[in-house]
Motif scaffolding. Structure first.
Motif, PDB file in Angstrom:
ATOM      1  N   ILE A  11       0.841  -1.191   0.000  1.00  0.00           N
ATOM      2  CA  ILE A  11       0.000   0.000   0.000  1.00  0.00           C
ATOM      3  C   ILE A  11       0.879   1.244   0.000  1.00  0.00           C
ATOM      4  N   ASP A  12       0.270   2.356  -0.287  1.00  0.00           N
ATOM      5  CA  ASP A  12       0.971   3.631  -0.236  1.00  0.00           C
ATOM      6  C   ASP A  12       1.050   4.087   1.219  1.00  0.00           C
ATOM      7  N   PHE A  13       2.102   4.800   1.576  1.00  0.00           N
ATOM      8  CA  PHE A  13       2.240   5.311   2.943  1.00  0.00           C
ATOM      9  C   PHE A  13       1.020   6.140   3.360  1.00  0.00           C
ATOM     10  N   LYS A  14       0.417   6.839   2.390  1.00  0.00           N
ATOM     11  CA  LYS A  14      -0.745   7.669   2.691  1.00  0.00           C
ATOM     12  C   LYS A  14      -1.977   6.835   3.040  1.00  0.00           C
ATOM     13  N   GLN A  15      -1.942   5.549   2.754  1.00  0.00           N
ATOM     14  CA  GLN A  15      -3.083   4.675   3.047  1.00  0.00           C
ATOM     15  C   GLN A  15      -2.959   3.973   4.397  1.00  0.00           C
ATOM     16  N   ARG A  16      -1.872   4.218   5.090  1.00  0.00           N
ATOM     17  CA  ARG A  16      -1.645   3.505   6.348  1.00  0.00           C
ATOM     18  C   ARG A  16      -2.770   3.727   7.363  1.00  0.00           C
ATOM     19  N   SER A  17      -3.163   4.965   7.569  1.00  0.00           N
ATOM     20  CA  SER A  17      -4.193   5.212   8.580  1.00  0.00           C
ATOM     21  C   SER A  17      -5.521   4.558   8.190  1.00  0.00           C
ATOM     22  N   ALA A  18      -5.860   4.562   6.907  1.00  0.00           N
ATOM     23  CA  ALA A  18      -7.089   3.902   6.462  1.00  0.00           C
ATOM     24  C   ALA A  18      -6.985   2.391   6.689  1.00  0.00           C
ATOM     25  N   ALA A  19      -5.818   1.814   6.412  1.00  0.00           N
ATOM     26  CA  ALA A  19      -5.611   0.378   6.634  1.00  0.00           C
ATOM     27  C   ALA A  19      -5.700   0.049   8.121  1.00  0.00           C
ATOM     28  N   GLU A  20      -5.096   0.860   8.949  1.00  0.00           N
ATOM     29  CA  GLU A  20      -5.151   0.631  10.397  1.00  0.00           C
ATOM     30  C   GLU A  20      -6.590   0.707  10.912  1.00  0.00           C
ATOM     31  N   GLU A  21      -7.380   1.621  10.356  1.00  0.00           N
ATOM     32  CA  GLU A  21      -8.777   1.755  10.762  1.00  0.00           C
ATOM     33  C   GLU A  21      -9.586   0.518  10.360  1.00  0.00           C
ATOM     34  N   ILE A  22      -9.362   0.007   9.172  1.00  0.00           N
ATOM     35  CA  ILE A  22     -10.060  -1.210   8.730  1.00  0.00           C
ATOM     36  C   ILE A  22      -9.728  -2.366   9.664  1.00  0.00           C
ATOM     37  N   ILE A  23      -8.463  -2.523   9.969  1.00  0.00           N
ATOM     38  CA  ILE A  23      -8.035  -3.611  10.863  1.00  0.00           C
ATOM     39  C   ILE A  23      -8.619  -3.410  12.265  1.00  0.00           C
ATOM     40  N   ARG A  24      -8.640  -2.175  12.738  1.00  0.00           N
ATOM     41  CA  ARG A  24      -9.195  -1.883  14.062  1.00  0.00           C
ATOM     42  C   ARG A  24     -10.680  -2.235  14.138  1.00  0.00           C
ATOM     43  N   ARG A  25     -11.438  -1.894  13.083  1.00  0.00           N
ATOM     44  CA  ARG A  25     -12.878  -2.181  13.080  1.00  0.00           C
ATOM     45  C   ARG A  25     -13.178  -3.680  13.098  1.00  0.00           C
ATOM     46  N   HIS A  26     -12.260  -4.476  12.614  1.00  0.00           N
ATOM     47  CA  HIS A  26     -12.440  -5.929  12.565  1.00  0.00           C
ATOM     48  C   HIS A  26     -11.679  -6.630  13.695  1.00  0.00           C
ATOM     49  N   HIS A  27     -11.357  -5.916  14.735  1.00  0.00           N
ATOM     50  CA  HIS A  27     -10.504  -6.455  15.790  1.00  0.00           C
ATOM     51  C   HIS A  27     -11.016  -7.790  16.348  1.00  0.00           C
ATOM     52  N   ASP A  28     -10.082  -8.705  16.512  1.00  0.00           N
ATOM     53  CA  ASP A  28     -10.319  -9.994  17.161  1.00  0.00           C
ATOM     54  C   ASP A  28      -9.215 -10.145  18.198  1.00  0.00           C
ATOM     55  N   ASP A  29      -9.593 -10.445  19.433  1.00  0.00           N
ATOM     56  CA  ASP A  29      -8.595 -10.512  20.508  1.00  0.00           C
ATOM     57  C   ASP A  29      -7.464 -11.487  20.224  1.00  0.00           C
ATOM     58  N   LEU A  30      -7.734 -12.530  19.490  1.00  0.00           N
ATOM     59  CA  LEU A  30      -6.704 -13.533  19.208  1.00  0.00           C
ATOM     60  C   LEU A  30      -6.047 -13.315  17.849  1.00  0.00           C
ATOM     61  N   PHE A  42      10.684   2.101   4.868  1.00  0.00           N
ATOM     62  CA  PHE A  42      11.664   2.832   4.072  1.00  0.00           C
ATOM     63  C   PHE A  42      11.270   2.770   2.605  1.00  0.00           C
ATOM     64  N   ASN A  43      11.880   3.601   1.816  1.00  0.00           N
ATOM     65  CA  ASN A  43      11.613   3.737   0.389  1.00  0.00           C
ATOM     66  C   ASN A  43      10.161   4.113   0.135  1.00  0.00           C
ATOM     67  N   TRP A  44       9.523   3.623  -0.915  1.00  0.00           N
ATOM     68  CA  TRP A  44       8.246   4.196  -1.346  1.00  0.00           C
ATOM     69  C   TRP A  44       7.037   3.290  -1.183  1.00  0.00           C
ATOM     70  N   THR A  45       7.212   2.050  -0.810  1.00  0.00           N
ATOM     71  CA  THR A  45       6.082   1.139  -0.637  1.00  0.00           C
ATOM     72  C   THR A  45       5.983   0.697   0.808  1.00  0.00           C
ATOM     73  N   LEU A  46       4.781   0.690   1.324  1.00  0.00           N
ATOM     74  CA  LEU A  46       4.535   0.196   2.671  1.00  0.00           C
ATOM     75  C   LEU A  46       3.974  -1.216   2.546  1.00  0.00           C
ATOM     76  N   TYR A  47       4.628  -2.153   3.169  1.00  0.00           N
ATOM     77  CA  TYR A  47       4.189  -3.550   3.128  1.00  0.00           C
ATOM     78  C   TYR A  47       3.491  -3.879   4.436  1.00  0.00           C
ATOM     79  N   LEU A  48       2.258  -4.346   4.313  1.00  0.00           N
ATOM     80  CA  LEU A  48       1.453  -4.764   5.446  1.00  0.00           C
ATOM     81  C   LEU A  48       1.397  -6.293   5.395  1.00  0.00           C
ATOM     82  N   PHE A  49       1.772  -6.938   6.479  1.00  0.00           N
ATOM     83  CA  PHE A  49       1.880  -8.397   6.507  1.00  0.00           C
ATOM     84  C   PHE A  49       0.825  -9.024   7.408  1.00  0.00           C
TER      85      PHE A  49
END
Length: 118
Positions: A11-30, A42-49
């Protein structure tokens, strides 16, 4: 039954907060603990694993997040959307690939990768 899920989303670095929000809304304790962002990107691509062993019944929970992440709007005039690849292998020896591209996920059996389950 359990499934092993491992993969990444570019994803683009600018999409990080949107990605974090999606993950937060689907939170599972485990299972939410399988998500990881680099601590020092670093560099230009943000890798979410994601990596983890989850109950097969919870695969739709993860897939719903990926559907939303894949559909994130482009952040610049290039129109680039998230891309990535996830491998899902199960205890029966089956393997499925989830290819993220063009705002969607294409699911395909990947028997040639079932050796990863051994």
């Amino acid at each position: 039954m359990y499934a092993s899920v491992r993969g990444w989303l570019e994803i683009d670095f600018k999409q990080r907060s949107a990605a974090e929000e999606i993950i937060r809304r689907h939170h599972d304790d485990l299972y939410s603990g399988g998500w990881a962002f680099p601590t020092a990107p670093f560099n230009w691509t943000l890798y979410l694993f994601y990596g983890g062993d989850i109950r097969e019944a919870r695969l739709p929970w993860l897939r719903a997040q990926l559907d939303e992440l894949a559909a994130m709007s482009p952040v610049d005039e290039d129109g680039d959307r998230p891309v990535g690849l996830f491998l899902v292998s199960d205890e029966r020896g089956g393997a499925t690939g989830w290819e993220v591209r063009g705002g969607r996920i294409r699911e395909e059996a990947t028997p040639s990768l079932s050796w990863l389950q051994e």
